[in-house]
Design a protein around this motif. Structure first.
Motif, PDB file in Angstrom:
ATOM      1  N   PRO A  85      -0.328  -5.254  -8.707  1.00  0.00           N
ATOM      2  CA  PRO A  85      -1.059  -4.630  -9.626  1.00  0.00           C
ATOM      3  C   PRO A  85      -1.429  -3.006  -9.370  1.00  0.00           C
ATOM      4  N   GLU A  86      -1.240  -2.735  -7.984  1.00  0.00           N
ATOM      5  CA  GLU A  86      -1.579  -0.975  -7.760  1.00  0.00           C
ATOM      6  C   GLU A  86      -0.531  -0.422  -7.452  1.00  0.00           C
ATOM      7  N   GLU A 111      12.174  -9.532   7.252  1.00  0.00           N
ATOM      8  CA  GLU A 111      11.993  -9.029   5.893  1.00  0.00           C
ATOM      9  C   GLU A 111      10.733  -8.079   5.958  1.00  0.00           C
ATOM     10  N   VAL A 112      11.087  -6.756   5.165  1.00  0.00           N
ATOM     11  CA  VAL A 112       9.965  -5.452   5.106  1.00  0.00           C
ATOM     12  C   VAL A 112       9.892  -5.344   3.953  1.00  0.00           C
ATOM     13  N   VAL A 113       8.624  -5.458   3.253  1.00  0.00           N
ATOM     14  CA  VAL A 113       8.083  -4.921   2.051  1.00  0.00           C
ATOM     15  C   VAL A 113       7.127  -3.952   1.768  1.00  0.00           C
ATOM     16  N   VAL A 114       7.521  -2.829   1.487  1.00  0.00           N
ATOM     17  CA  VAL A 114       6.522  -1.641   1.287  1.00  0.00           C
ATOM     18  C   VAL A 114       6.402  -1.163  -0.130  1.00  0.00           C
ATOM     19  N   GLY A 115       5.053  -0.716  -0.513  1.00  0.00           N
ATOM     20  CA  GLY A 115       4.814  -0.471  -2.032  1.00  0.00           C
ATOM     21  C   GLY A 115       5.269   0.871  -2.028  1.00  0.00           C
ATOM     22  N   ALA A 116       4.699   1.915  -1.195  1.00  0.00           N
ATOM     23  CA  ALA A 116       5.297   3.441  -1.554  1.00  0.00           C
ATOM     24  C   ALA A 116       5.240   3.996  -0.114  1.00  0.00           C
ATOM     25  N   ASP A 163       0.766  -1.143   0.011  1.00  0.00           N
ATOM     26  CA  ASP A 163       0.019  -0.008   0.144  1.00  0.00           C
ATOM     27  C   ASP A 163       0.686   1.202   0.128  1.00  0.00           C
ATOM     28  N   ARG A 164       0.318   2.342  -0.111  1.00  0.00           N
ATOM     29  CA  ARG A 164       0.951   3.827  -0.051  1.00  0.00           C
ATOM     30  C   ARG A 164       0.863   4.053   1.591  1.00  0.00           C
ATOM     31  N   ALA A 211       2.614   6.776  -7.847  1.00  0.00           N
ATOM     32  CA  ALA A 211       2.163   8.151  -8.405  1.00  0.00           C
ATOM     33  C   ALA A 211       1.578   9.103  -7.274  1.00  0.00           C
ATOM     34  N   ALA A 212       0.645   8.452  -6.447  1.00  0.00           N
ATOM     35  CA  ALA A 212       0.054   8.979  -5.469  1.00  0.00           C
ATOM     36  C   ALA A 212       1.197   9.576  -4.474  1.00  0.00           C
TER      37      ALA A 212
END
Length: 398
Positions: A264-265, A201-206, A187-188, A271-272
């Motif tokens: 997908p997102e 392990e840490v994964v962050v979209g934005a 997520d953002r 962009a946001a």
């Protein structure tokens, strides 16, 4: 601070111009420091609750700008002054954090079942976090999916935490005191603060603003953000997209690689958050690392760009529910950090074989480690669910 600068600068070549630049920076730094302290003091309970985070975030942005300015001047400053500036910056950052907790404390992360969850199929709760049984090994096993509550995730061991797109929607997140955990925030978010992570392990979209990491060890992170600060950490692998060069302090064996996450997102979230398009080029900001503990002309021995031969093929999520099951099946092991270790050894062997002392390097830009003749084999992927299982496992950093 200024007196120490005078004593150290006069004896150097070009002392007059050097001294002038040092005094000018000292004056500007103290002025902004005083302004920040006054503005922070003015943030009281009278400020509307829905504005507190906005006001404090703007102060934090100013502190980070001041830190960037300090980083650019660091090579001119005496060692004593360096410590004073660092202490002032740390005090400002801590002051903002304390004021935030006083005026707008965030609710802690906790596990809480939805009413009737036992009757629902696990797919109806794809929103949140998957709680996992705690064991003696490093494995992460699946259990009932349950919703995440709050934006502070802390005091967990061998847990899988998942947030799908829309769960956080720009909120700040704090990770604290996690051991052998997987945290997937697809997520953002606003800002990310990490404290005391071990083997995670840490994964962050934005991340819409900054990522700050303190005392993180043996971890693998995949994050897109505007800027990153990593303090007091060891043995980290960071897959990054940043808009400015990462900064490390009191860190050792930190490997950097390009951001390679897809879901997908993701493009919508990037962009946001105004993060642009991630690049794998080593001329991009993610590879322009600044080490606060290394002010010589040649490259720092504390970090490197991970050679392509040692990188994973990419981290892809296509279906959150299917991916959760695939993730929970695999061990939270040190595979990718083992590749980093091989890269460090290859680099050290190359330097020894070539008769090059590390302090002979003429460049201020860190070159990637040389490729070893036979890098460790990549783990086989699991094709059935379109999930990239050639993923980072528990081990940097933040």
């Amino acid at each position: 601070m200024a007196a120490a600068a005078d004593a150290n600068v006069d004896s150097e070549p070009g002392g007059d111009s050097h001294l002038s630049a040092t005094k000018d920076f000292f004056s500007k730094f103290k002025s902004e420091q005083q302004s920040l302290e006054e503005d922070l003091f003015s943030v009281t309970a009278d400020v509307p609750e829905n504005k507190i985070h906005e006001v404090l975030d703007s102060l934090l942005t100013r502190v980070q700008a001041l830190e960037d300015s300090f980083t650019r001047q660091a090579h001119l400053l005496p060692a004593y002054d360096m410590q004073q500036y660092k202490a002032a910056l740390k005090e400002l950052t801590n002051g903002i954090s304390k004021r935030r907790e006083q005026l707008a404390p965030r609710r802690k992360f906790q596990f809480k079942r939805k009413p009737g969850a036992e009757k629902d199929n696990a797919k109806s709760a794809d929103v949140a976090a998957a709680a996992v049984a705690e064991g003696t090994g490093n494995s992460v096993s699946s259990a009932t999916t349950i919703p995440i509550v709050g934006k502070v995730i802390e005091d967990l061991r061998q847990q899988l935490v998942l947030c799908k797109p829309g769960d956080l929607s720009g909120s700040d997140v704090t990770l604290r005191s996690l051991t052998n955990c997987r945290v997937l925030l697809l997520d953002r978010i606003g800002a990310l603060h990490c404290h005391d992570l071990e083997g995670c392990e840490v994964v962050v979209g934005a991340v819409g603003s900054s990522t700050l990491l303190y005392t993180c060890n043996d971890c693998v992170l995949t994050i897109a953000m505007k800027q990153l600060r990593l303090h007091d950490s060891t043995n980290m692998l960071l897959h990054l997209h940043t808009l400015s060069g990462p900064v490390i302090e009191n860190c050792r064996r930190i490997c950097f690689a390009p951001f390679d996450l897809t879901y997908p997102e993701l493009h919508e979230h990037l962009a946001a958050a105004a993060l642009g398009t991630p690049s794998h080029s080593e001329a991009s900001p993610w590879a322009d690392v600044q080490d606060f503990n290394w002010h010589k002309r040649h490259s720092s021995p504390n970090w490197c760009v991970l050679a392509e031969a040692y990188r994973r093929e990419g981290l892809s999520f296509t279906s959150t529910l299917d991916d959760v099951q695939a993730i929970s099946e695999g061990p939270c092991g040190p595979e990718e950090l083992a590749r980093c270790d091989a890269a460090w050894k290859a680099q050290e062997s190359s330097l020894v074989a070539g008769g090059q002392a590390r302090n002979e390097g003429p460049s201020t830009k860190r070159a990637p480690p040389p490729e070893a003749p036979s890098p460790p084999p990549r783990a086989p992927s699991k094709p059935p669910k379109d999930v990239a299982t050639d993923r980072l496992d528990s081990d940097d950093e933040f």
